[in-house]
Design a protein around this motif. Structure first.
Motif, PDB file in Angstrom:
ATOM      1  N   ALA A 173       0.846  -1.193   0.000  1.00 36.23           N
ATOM      2  CA  ALA A 173       0.000   0.000   0.000  1.00 36.23           C
ATOM      3  C   ALA A 173       0.877   1.236   0.000  1.00 36.23           C
ATOM      4  CB  ALA A 173      -0.926   0.010   1.214  1.00 36.23           C
ATOM      5  N   LEU A 174       0.362   2.306  -0.588  1.00 34.08           N
ATOM      6  CA  LEU A 174       1.102   3.561  -0.693  1.00 34.08           C
ATOM      7  C   LEU A 174       0.157   4.706  -0.402  1.00 34.08           C
ATOM      8  CD1 LEU A 174       3.552   4.638  -3.456  1.00 34.08           C
ATOM      9  CD2 LEU A 174       1.509   5.996  -3.084  1.00 34.08           C
ATOM     10  N   ILE A 175       0.683   5.744   0.264  1.00 37.51           N
ATOM     11  CA  ILE A 175      -0.108   6.945   0.511  1.00 37.51           C
ATOM     12  C   ILE A 175       0.747   8.166   0.177  1.00 37.51           C
ATOM     13  CG2 ILE A 175       0.496   6.950   2.984  1.00 37.51           C
ATOM     14  CD1 ILE A 175      -2.354   8.139   3.465  1.00 37.51           C
ATOM     15  N   ARG A 176       0.202   9.053  -0.625  1.00 32.66           N
ATOM     16  CA  ARG A 176       0.918  10.249  -1.035  1.00 32.66           C
ATOM     17  C   ARG A 176       0.691  11.376  -0.028  1.00 32.66           C
ATOM     18  NH1 ARG A 176      -1.497   7.626  -5.030  1.00 32.66           N
ATOM     19  NH2 ARG A 176      -0.189   6.823  -6.731  1.00 32.66           N
ATOM     20  N   SER A 177       1.443  12.436  -0.174  1.00 33.97           N
ATOM     21  CA  SER A 177       1.274  13.577   0.729  1.00 33.97           C
ATOM     22  C   SER A 177      -0.121  14.191   0.586  1.00 33.97           C
ATOM     23  CB  SER A 177       2.350  14.628   0.470  1.00 33.97           C
ATOM     24  OG  SER A 177       2.335  15.032  -0.880  1.00 33.97           O
ATOM     25  N   SER A 178      -0.737  13.984  -0.567  1.00 35.39           N
ATOM     26  CA  SER A 178      -2.104  14.482  -0.785  1.00 35.39           C
ATOM     27  C   SER A 178      -3.143  13.653  -0.042  1.00 35.39           C
ATOM     28  CB  SER A 178      -2.428  14.450  -2.283  1.00 35.39           C
ATOM     29  OG  SER A 178      -2.424  13.114  -2.753  1.00 35.39           O
ATOM     30  N   GLY A 179      -2.731  12.450   0.366  1.00 36.80           N
ATOM     31  CA  GLY A 179      -3.654  11.534   1.028  1.00 36.80           C
ATOM     32  C   GLY A 179      -4.216  10.462   0.110  1.00 36.80           C
ATOM     33  N   SER A 180      -3.932  10.577  -1.177  1.00 37.81           N
ATOM     34  CA  SER A 180      -4.411   9.537  -2.093  1.00 37.81           C
ATOM     35  C   SER A 180      -3.646   8.244  -1.847  1.00 37.81           C
ATOM     36  CB  SER A 180      -4.267   9.986  -3.541  1.00 37.81           C
ATOM     37  OG  SER A 180      -2.910  10.146  -3.883  1.00 37.81           O
ATOM     38  N   THR A 181      -4.295   7.139  -2.107  1.00 32.42           N
ATOM     39  CA  THR A 181      -3.732   5.829  -1.771  1.00 32.42           C
ATOM     40  C   THR A 181      -3.814   4.858  -2.936  1.00 32.42           C
ATOM     41  OG1 THR A 181      -5.873   5.095  -0.908  1.00 32.42           O
ATOM     42  CG2 THR A 181      -4.321   6.053   0.667  1.00 32.42           C
ATOM     43  N   ASN A 182      -2.950   3.847  -2.884  1.00 31.94           N
ATOM     44  CA  ASN A 182      -2.999   2.718  -3.799  1.00 31.94           C
ATOM     45  C   ASN A 182      -2.784   1.437  -2.991  1.00 31.94           C
ATOM     46  OD1 ASN A 182      -1.696   5.003  -5.801  1.00 31.94           O
ATOM     47  ND2 ASN A 182      -3.073   3.585  -6.864  1.00 31.94           N
ATOM     48  N   TYR A 183      -3.430   0.373  -3.425  1.00 37.68           N
ATOM     49  CA  TYR A 183      -3.305  -0.909  -2.740  1.00 37.68           C
ATOM     50  C   TYR A 183      -3.048  -2.026  -3.734  1.00 37.68           C
ATOM     51  CZ  TYR A 183      -5.478   1.377   1.291  1.00 37.68           C
ATOM     52  OH  TYR A 183      -5.755   2.215   2.344  1.00 37.68           O
ATOM     53  N   ALA A 184      -2.312  -3.033  -3.283  1.00 39.65           N
ATOM     54  CA  ALA A 184      -2.207  -4.258  -4.065  1.00 39.65           C
ATOM     55  C   ALA A 184      -3.580  -4.921  -4.103  1.00 39.65           C
ATOM     56  CB  ALA A 184      -1.193  -5.200  -3.413  1.00 39.65           C
ATOM     57  N   ASP A 185      -3.879  -5.561  -5.210  1.00 40.07           N
ATOM     58  CA  ASP A 185      -5.188  -6.208  -5.344  1.00 40.07           C
ATOM     59  C   ASP A 185      -5.437  -7.219  -4.229  1.00 40.07           C
ATOM     60  OD1 ASP A 185      -5.180  -6.330  -9.005  1.00 40.07           O
ATOM     61  OD2 ASP A 185      -5.782  -4.755  -7.602  1.00 40.07           O
ATOM     62  N   SER A 186      -4.390  -7.872  -3.786  1.00 41.21           N
ATOM     63  CA  SER A 186      -4.531  -8.940  -2.798  1.00 41.21           C
ATOM     64  C   SER A 186      -4.949  -8.440  -1.418  1.00 41.21           C
ATOM     65  CB  SER A 186      -3.221  -9.721  -2.670  1.00 41.21           C
ATOM     66  OG  SER A 186      -2.165  -8.848  -2.295  1.00 41.21           O
ATOM     67  N   VAL A 187      -4.822  -7.123  -1.167  1.00 44.01           N
ATOM     68  CA  VAL A 187      -5.154  -6.594   0.161  1.00 44.01           C
ATOM     69  C   VAL A 187      -6.306  -5.597   0.138  1.00 44.01           C
ATOM     70  CG1 VAL A 187      -2.754  -6.930   0.862  1.00 44.01           C
ATOM     71  CG2 VAL A 187      -3.536  -4.647   0.183  1.00 44.01           C
ATOM     72  N   LYS A 188      -6.802  -5.275  -1.040  1.00 41.60           N
ATOM     73  CA  LYS A 188      -7.901  -4.313  -1.139  1.00 41.60           C
ATOM     74  C   LYS A 188      -9.106  -4.774  -0.328  1.00 41.60           C
ATOM     75  CE  LYS A 188      -6.853  -2.191  -5.617  1.00 41.60           C
ATOM     76  NZ  LYS A 188      -7.248  -2.085  -7.045  1.00 41.60           N
ATOM     77  N   GLY A 189      -9.660  -3.845   0.440  1.00 47.51           N
ATOM     78  CA  GLY A 189     -10.819  -4.166   1.266  1.00 47.51           C
ATOM     79  C   GLY A 189     -10.463  -4.748   2.623  1.00 47.51           C
ATOM     80  N   ARG A 190      -9.193  -5.117   2.821  1.00 43.30           N
ATOM     81  CA  ARG A 190      -8.772  -5.697   4.103  1.00 43.30           C
ATOM     82  C   ARG A 190      -7.761  -4.818   4.827  1.00 43.30           C
ATOM     83  NH1 ARG A 190      -5.957 -10.292   4.192  1.00 43.30           N
ATOM     84  NH2 ARG A 190      -5.002 -10.011   2.140  1.00 43.30           N
TER      85      ARG A 190
END
Length: 120
Positions: free
Chosen positions: A49-66
């Motif tokens: 998972a990643l979070i930018r200074s703006s607060g936007s995020t990205n997740y690996a498909d395997s962990v999305k929702g968890r």
């Protein structure tokens, strides 16, 4: 110099939860993206998972929702809330941060890693 110190790993049963923390300290001017990676035995390190200074995020498909990544910019700290854990989440989890230091150069730093083990 900048240090990243992780905490919160451990042993948990499948379906359980853990919360990882990573605090950055040192000659910090600002922090751009912060992220969590993991590496299981015999496998390549992967972005969780990643979070930018703006607060936007990205997740690996395997962990999305968890899993949920968050940050407290005032404390230079990033968190990873992990719910509904599965045995395949077992790995060493590493914190990563893109830090602008007081000389205004940007560097990428890694934490030492924290073990997460999920038993079935």
């Amino acid at each position: 110099q900048v240090q990243l110190v992780e905490s919160g790993g451990g042993l948990v049963q499948a379906g359980g939860s853990l919360r990882l923390s990573c605090a950055a300290s040192g000659s910090i001017f600002s922090i751009n993206a912060m992220a969590w990676y993991r590496q299981a035995p015999g496998r390549q390190r992967e972005l969780v998972a990643l979070i930018r200074s703006s607060g936007s995020t990205n997740y690996a498909d395997s962990v999305k929702g968890r899993f949920t990544i968050s940050r407290d910019s005032a404390k230079n700290t990033v968190y990873l809330q992990m719910n509904s854990l599965k045995p395949e989440d077992t790995a060493v989890y590493y914190c990563n941060a893109n830090v602008v230091v007081t000389t205004l150069y940007e560097y990428r730093y890694w934490g030492q890693g924290t073990q997460v083990t999920v038993s079935s």
